[in-house]
Design an enzyme around this catalytic site. Structure first.
Site, PDB file in Angstrom:
ATOM      1  N   TYR A 134      16.103   7.754  27.627  1.00  0.00           N
ATOM      2  CA  TYR A 134      16.225   8.911  28.539  1.00  0.00           C
ATOM      3  C   TYR A 134      17.026   8.582  29.782  1.00  0.00           C
ATOM      4  O   TYR A 134      17.106   9.393  30.690  1.00  0.00           O
ATOM      5  CB  TYR A 134      14.862   9.456  28.977  1.00  0.00           C
ATOM      6  CG  TYR A 134      14.253  10.499  28.069  1.00  0.00           C
ATOM      7  CD1 TYR A 134      14.785  10.757  26.829  1.00  0.00           C
ATOM      8  CD2 TYR A 134      13.145  11.230  28.470  1.00  0.00           C
ATOM      9  CE1 TYR A 134      14.221  11.713  26.005  1.00  0.00           C
ATOM     10  CE2 TYR A 134      12.573  12.194  27.651  1.00  0.00           C
ATOM     11  CZ  TYR A 134      13.113  12.429  26.417  1.00  0.00           C
ATOM     12  OH  TYR A 134      12.552  13.378  25.614  1.00  0.00           O
ATOM     13  N   TRP A 171      11.479   6.372  29.447  1.00  0.00           N
ATOM     14  CA  TRP A 171      10.911   6.986  28.238  1.00  0.00           C
ATOM     15  C   TRP A 171      10.637   5.931  27.174  1.00  0.00           C
ATOM     16  O   TRP A 171       9.699   6.044  26.403  1.00  0.00           O
ATOM     17  CB  TRP A 171      11.858   8.047  27.684  1.00  0.00           C
ATOM     18  CG  TRP A 171      11.318   8.742  26.481  1.00  0.00           C
ATOM     19  CD1 TRP A 171      10.442   9.783  26.460  1.00  0.00           C
ATOM     20  CD2 TRP A 171      11.600   8.433  25.109  1.00  0.00           C
ATOM     21  NE1 TRP A 171      10.168  10.150  25.168  1.00  0.00           N
ATOM     22  CE2 TRP A 171      10.859   9.335  24.320  1.00  0.00           C
ATOM     23  CE3 TRP A 171      12.415   7.484  24.479  1.00  0.00           C
ATOM     24  CZ2 TRP A 171      10.901   9.325  22.930  1.00  0.00           C
ATOM     25  CZ3 TRP A 171      12.459   7.468  23.094  1.00  0.00           C
ATOM     26  CH2 TRP A 171      11.707   8.388  22.332  1.00  0.00           C
ATOM     27  N   CYS A 186      17.332   9.819  21.805  1.00  0.00           N
ATOM     28  CA  CYS A 186      16.942   9.732  23.219  1.00  0.00           C
ATOM     29  C   CYS A 186      17.717   8.645  23.950  1.00  0.00           C
ATOM     30  O   CYS A 186      17.146   7.857  24.711  1.00  0.00           O
ATOM     31  CB  CYS A 186      15.444   9.518  23.377  1.00  0.00           C
ATOM     32  SG  CYS A 186      14.534  11.046  23.225  1.00  0.00           S
ATOM     33  N   HIS A 214      20.121  15.908  25.633  1.00  0.00           N
ATOM     34  CA  HIS A 214      19.102  16.124  26.670  1.00  0.00           C
ATOM     35  C   HIS A 214      19.690  16.686  27.966  1.00  0.00           C
ATOM     36  O   HIS A 214      19.355  16.227  29.056  1.00  0.00           O
ATOM     37  CB  HIS A 214      18.354  14.822  26.959  1.00  0.00           C
ATOM     38  CG  HIS A 214      17.500  14.360  25.822  1.00  0.00           C
ATOM     39  ND1 HIS A 214      18.013  13.695  24.745  1.00  0.00           N
ATOM     40  CD2 HIS A 214      16.178  14.459  25.602  1.00  0.00           C
ATOM     41  CE1 HIS A 214      17.034  13.409  23.903  1.00  0.00           C
ATOM     42  NE2 HIS A 214      15.917  13.870  24.389  1.00  0.00           N
ATOM     43  N   TYR A 257      14.662  22.500  24.191  1.00  0.00           N
ATOM     44  CA  TYR A 257      14.582  21.049  24.258  1.00  0.00           C
ATOM     45  C   TYR A 257      15.391  20.427  23.129  1.00  0.00           C
ATOM     46  O   TYR A 257      15.229  20.807  21.963  1.00  0.00           O
ATOM     47  CB  TYR A 257      13.117  20.632  24.146  1.00  0.00           C
ATOM     48  CG  TYR A 257      12.827  19.185  24.472  1.00  0.00           C
ATOM     49  CD1 TYR A 257      13.339  18.586  25.621  1.00  0.00           C
ATOM     50  CD2 TYR A 257      12.014  18.416  23.643  1.00  0.00           C
ATOM     51  CE1 TYR A 257      13.049  17.267  25.928  1.00  0.00           C
ATOM     52  CE2 TYR A 257      11.719  17.097  23.946  1.00  0.00           C
ATOM     53  CZ  TYR A 257      12.244  16.526  25.088  1.00  0.00           C
ATOM     54  OH  TYR A 257      11.952  15.218  25.385  1.00  0.00           O
ATOM     55  N   HIS A 258      16.243  19.461  23.473  1.00  0.00           N
ATOM     56  CA  HIS A 258      17.092  18.749  22.514  1.00  0.00           C
ATOM     57  C   HIS A 258      18.295  19.550  22.035  1.00  0.00           C
ATOM     58  O   HIS A 258      18.972  19.123  21.099  1.00  0.00           O
ATOM     59  CB  HIS A 258      16.299  18.261  21.282  1.00  0.00           C
ATOM     60  CG  HIS A 258      15.389  17.111  21.585  1.00  0.00           C
ATOM     61  ND1 HIS A 258      14.338  16.766  20.770  1.00  0.00           N
ATOM     62  CD2 HIS A 258      15.378  16.218  22.598  1.00  0.00           C
ATOM     63  CE1 HIS A 258      13.703  15.720  21.283  1.00  0.00           C
ATOM     64  NE2 HIS A 258      14.314  15.370  22.395  1.00  0.00           N
TER      65      HIS A 258
END
Ligand code: NAG
Length: 673
Positions: A311, A329, A267, A615, A529-530
């Site tokens: 993030y 985040w 992240c 992301h 996601y990811h």
């Protein structure tokens, strides 16, 4: 040193261990997706439905008591084991005859379940055949050395025979191979010519869930990583990072753990520096900065950021510094104003003139989500253009103590969290912005598409609404191709982290001339996601990963390379590619010229910056179309734009295209200022 903040055991998360890191909301999301006792992966459930009673299996060898038939008897307590008394060398193979041709699209491979790891498969190839003579590779790569079921989705292919070729033992304990159970899943064949919809290659298996990735110009390798564990980011982080590389020249997938930096690089902010090496900021180790040296292939810890972040996006500037803003985040929520890193002085400096407030979205999750994943573009005169995801756009000036000015609004769009913004023509200042959603999760994504055109900062950007995508998506990735087309891949119509529901398997290709999207061949796995996608030097696109939720059903330890339509002739055969036979320089200063010699006539040229992504954010990629300033036979003189804000220094792929639009494999240059 990294600050290890996770004092909690994976997924038995208590209020005390939340600290300032994970919101209650994320914990809820994670808890919801954990598999219940007895629950199995969807592919496992599907494979179990197939009647295997008539199947037969043969192997290169087996130990008495562990015959190949044990791998297809439906029981995971029996297993095939290559002969070990006496021991036989690797490689080993097992071939299954399913007795009838079926359209299969996945392998479900269960390692031995008796508590011993001997014979777990590492490097391997999976091939299928309809006649036991001509074999097609549907998957290859390296499995993680554990006892978890390996699910391998691949392009639907007709097959009666399936064989697994094991090249290594996953833990290098010996020269054995063992398998407890082999199952397959079935699907429907893709129709349509690759000339119209492109084509996906074999699935590449990785020993980690891919969350971050970069293509390293000095090695040509794809470098990917997850977190401190291969499939999970929560728990007591040990400040290390599971990493895997893919080398296109050998097709080998390797695995190693980066522990010297103490940085759990999950992240994070991410961009390539002006030498082509990734710079990584924050994330699970919220104040940290790490740098990768592509030459020595080593990571080194750098100075801490002034503000701990996760993030956030960051971007490499025209002068080699790195600007970041946002990132609630991790490292506490709110107040994540801008700062800039000077890699020469190894020093972060706060920029009080670059507040985060003007770029916040109105996310239902509050500031924890509102300052995430900025769409940052380095630009002229040391400005950064923030194109989104907020509907408000901004200029951040990175001179002195910083400045900020509105760049207008993406009129016609909403906040577009986890949408994509791709600079497909930096000379014209053109960015394509697509998709995203008004809040991070649980709201519908849009099909919106806009062209944003930027000029001299801080004048407002021009926004043009163009025809929408065919599919709504957030968590998709956008990749610019050598010809200026933009490939939009993956995503969900309603973004929900760690879920594969509403995944969009059909990618779309946007054409800058028609300004329209065309649906492409569907990919084998959900990329939500990811997930990551990156342009490769051979002009294919890697799309992979997604998940990282521990004991859940949506960890994707694989990827596929997409060959766009430009790599095929109208009959669907592989096109003959132009070849760059010589390039006059490997280091080129902005505003100066170099020459490219091709084997046959070329009609179009572009350079695209090597890129990194996580992301949905990719602040590196930008395409610079180049028109030859002189031509002598098939030797073309190309002149770089003189503004390093347009051709941001770093490593670039140089592509030549012929009159059919077929791109060459790229040569690499380092652009300097
Ligand atoms: C499988 O193993 C046998 C025995 O070692 C070998 O002869 C054969 O070539 C192998 N098959 C493949 C496709 O590698």
């Amino acid at each position: 040193m990294a600050i290890l903040r996770y004092a909690c055991v994976a997924l038995s998360l208590t209020a005390g261990c939340l600290a300032d890191m994970l919101s209650a909301r994320l914990i809820e999301e994670l808890a919801r997706v954990q598999m219940k006792p007895g629950e199995v992966l969807p592919m496992v459930a599907e494979a179990r439905k197939l009647d295997k009673s008539q199947w037969t299996a043969t192997a290169d060898s087996f130990q008495s008591g562990n015959p190949p038939s044990a791998a297809i008897d439906g029981s995971t307590s029996t297993f095939w084991h290559s002969q070990y008394n006496p021991n036989l060398p690797l490689p080993h193979n097992i071939t299954i005859d399913m007795q009838q041709v079926m359209n299969i699209n996945g392998l479900v491979l269960t390692p031995r379940q008796d508590g011993t790891s001997n014979g777990n498969i590492g490097q391997h190839t999976v091939q299928v055949s309809t006649d036991n003579k001509v074999w097609t590779t549907v998957s290859y790569g390296t499995f993680l050395d554990d006892s978890e079921v390996k699910t391998v989705p691949f392009v639907t292919t007709p097959a009666r025979w399936l064989r697994i070729l094991a090249a290594t033992e996953a833990g290098n304990r010996g020269t054995w191979t063992s398998i407890a159970d082999i199952g397959v899943t079935t699907g429907t064949l893709t129709t349509g010519s690759p000339a119209a919809i492109g084509s996906w290659g074999p699935t590449v298996e990785f020993p980690i869930t891919l969350v971050s990735g970069a293509v390293i110009g000095s090695t040509g390798q794809l470098l990917t990583w997850s977190s401190f564990l291969p499939n999970q980011f929560t728990g007591s982080s040990t400040g290390q990072t599971f990493t895997s590389t893919y080398d296109p020249s050998t097709k080998l997938v390797t695995q190693y753990v980066i522990s010297n930096t103490g940085h759990d690089m999950f992240c994070t902010g991410l961009s390539l520096d002006n030498q082509g090496g990734p710079i990584v900021t924050g994330g699970n180790s919220a104040p940290d900065t790490s740098r990768y040296n592509g030459g020595s292939k080593t990571w080194a810890l750098q100075a801490n950021m002034n503000i701990a972040r996760g993030y956030q996006a960051h971007v490499t500037l025209s002068d080699g510094r790195v600007f970041t803003v946002g990132g609630s985040w991790s490292g506490g929520q709110g107040g994540k104003n801008g700062e800039v890193y000077d890699p020469v002085a190894n020093k972060w400096t706060l920029l009080p003139g670059c507040p985060v407030a003007p770029m916040l979205t109105a996310d239902a999750g509050g500031v924890y989500r509102a300052d995430n994943h900025g769409w940052l573009f380095a630009w002229k005169n040391n400005y950064v253009f923030q194109a989104g995801p907020s509907v408000a756009m901004n200029w951040y000036g990175i001179s002195g103590t910083g400045s900020q000015a509105s760049a207008g609004s993406r009129t016609g769009d909403t906040d577009a969290m986890c949408g994509d913004a791709v600079m497909y023509d930096a000379v014209a200042g053109n960015i394509l912005a697509v998709g995203g959603s008004s809040s991070y999760s649980n709201v519908p994504a849009t099909t919106n598409a806009h062209i944003i055109t930027i000029g001299t900062p801080p004048t407002a950007a021009k926004v043009t609404t163009v025809a929408s995508m065919q599919y709504a998506r957030a968590f998709a990735n956008g990749v610019v191709l050598p010809n200026g087309q933009v490939f939009i891949v993956g995503g969900q119509s309603t973004p929900v982290p760690f879920s594969d529901d509403t995944a969009q398997f059909t990618p779309e290709l946007w054409d800058p001339t028609t300004q329209k999207f065309t649906a492409m061949a569907p990919q084998a796995a959900a990329r939500v996601y990811h997930s990551i996608a990156l342009l490769m030097p051979d002009a294919t696109v890697f799309s992979g990963g997604g998940g990282l939720c521990g004991n859940c059903a949506t960890n994707h330890r694989d990827g596929q390379f997409f060959s766009p339509p430009y790599l095929f002739t109208s009959s669907g055969a592989r096109a003959t590619r132009p070849v760059i036979s010589a390039i006059s320089a490997t280091t080129v200063k902005v505003g100066t010229s170099f020459s490219v010699t091709t084997g046959s006539a070329a009609t179009q040229f572009s350079i695209i910056r090597y890129a990194s992504t996580t992301h949905t954010v990719n602040t590196d990629q930008r395409r610079i179309p180049l028109t030859p300033t002189a031509i002598s036979g098939t030797k073309y003189t190309l002149t770089l734009p003189s503004d390093p804000g347009v051709v941001v220094p770093g490593q670039y792929m140089v592509f030549a295209m012929n009159s059919n639009g077929v791109p060459s494999v790229a040569k690499t240059i380092l652009v300097t200022n």
